[in-house]
Write an enzyme that holds these catalytic residues in place. Structure first.
Site, mmCIF file in Angstrom:
data_model
loop_
_atom_site.group_PDB
_atom_site.id
_atom_site.type_symbol
_atom_site.label_atom_id
_atom_site.label_comp_id
_atom_site.label_asym_id
_atom_site.label_seq_id
_atom_site.Cartn_x
_atom_site.Cartn_y
_atom_site.Cartn_z
ATOM 1 C CB CYS A 285 28.820 -21.154 3.689
ATOM 2 S SG CYS A 285 30.123 -22.404 3.803
ATOM 3 C CB CYS B 103 28.555 -23.597 8.009
ATOM 4 S SG CYS B 103 29.128 -22.015 7.492
ATOM 5 C CB CYS C 129 32.573 -19.626 4.811
ATOM 6 S SG CYS C 129 31.228 -19.864 6.344
ATOM 7 C CB CYS D 64 32.584 -23.922 7.975
ATOM 8 S SG CYS D 64 32.099 -23.105 6.442
ATOM 9 C CB CYS E 49 35.687 -14.247 -9.202
ATOM 10 S SG CYS E 49 35.379 -15.442 -10.850
#
Length: 200
Positions: free
Chosen positions: A116, A119, A165, A168, A188
Site C-alpha cells: 500500500c 501505509c 487497504c 489505512c 484490477c
C-alpha cells in the site's frame, strides 16, 4: 373586499414562481445525491474512525511473519496530501482511477510484493499477477484476505466491488469475476495506490 383580495394576491406566490422554486429544489437535491462517489461506502473500507485491525505482516524477504493487531491509520486529507503524489492522493484517498497503461506496474514482471502506498501493508504478490490486457496491474487474489477490505461501490451508476487497504482505508481498485483460475477473479488495481518491492 376587493382591497383585501389584491393584498392577498400580492402575498401569495404566483404559480410560475412556485414551479421554478420547486424545480430548483429538486435539481439541488439531485446534484447533492450525485456528488462525489467517494462516500464512506465507496472507498476507503467504509471507515475513517480509529480502531484496531488485524493484518498479516510480510518481511523484507516476502515471507509471512504472522498476524498483527494494529491501530487503524487515520489522517486528515491535508496530511495525506503532504505525504502522497497528486495521482496517488487522487486514487488512494479520493477513490480515483488512473488512466490505463499509465501506471508504473501494469506491465511489470519482476518478482516481489505490492505494498500500500499509504501505509506499506503488503496487499498483493507478483505470484498472483497476470496479464489482463486492461492496462492496470491485475491479480487473481490478494496476498492475504486480512489485508484488504471489499465493499459495494455504487458510484458511476453501476454496482462494483471496491477493494481497499484494511490498515489505512486507501482505495486500491476493484475486483471482478472475469479472472483466471484458480479463483476466477480479477483484482484490477491502480499502480498509484501501491509501490513495488522487488525480491531476490
Amino acid at each position: 373586499m376587493k382591497e383585501y383580495r389584491e393584498k392577498t394576491d400580492r402575498q401569495r406566490p404566483s404559480r410560475r414562481a412556485f414551479l421554478i422554486t420547486s424545480a430548483g429544489a429538486c435539481g439541488a437535491l439531485a446534484l447533492w445525491s450525485l456528488q462525489s462517489p467517494r462516500s464512506a461506502s465507496a472507498a476507503g473500507g467504509g471507515s475513517k474512525t480509529p480502531g484496531m485491525v488485524t493484518i498479516v505482516e510480510f518481511g523484507a524477504n516476502g515471507k509471512k511473519t504472522g498476524k498483527q493487531e494494529l491501530a487503524r491509520i487515520v489522517k486528515t486529507d491535508a496530511e495525506w496530501q503532504k505525504l502522497l503524489s497528486p495521482i496517488s492522493y487522487q486514487v488512494a484517498r479520493q477513490a480515483g482511477t488512473e488512466r490505463p497503461y499509465t501506471g508504473s506496474t501494469w506491465n511489470l514482471h519482476d518478482h516481489g510484493l505490492y505494498r500500500c502506498i499509504c501505509c506499506d501493508t503488503a496487499v498483493f504478490s507478483s505470484e498472483t499477477k497476470f496479464e489482463s490486457g486492461t492496462g492496470w496491474p491485475s491479480f487473481w487474489e490478494p496476498i492475504a484476505r486480512e489485508n484488504v477490505v471489499e465493499i459495494t461501490d455504487r458510484s458511476l451508476g453501476m454496482e462494483r466491488t471496491a477493494v481497499s487497504c484494511r490498515l489505512c482505508d486507501a482505495h486500491l481498485g476493484h475486483v471482478f469475476d472475469d479472472g483466471p483460475q484458480p479463483t476466477g477473479l480479477r483484482y484490477c488495481m491502480n499502480s498509484a495506490s501501491m509501490h513495488f518491492v522487488k525480491l531476490a
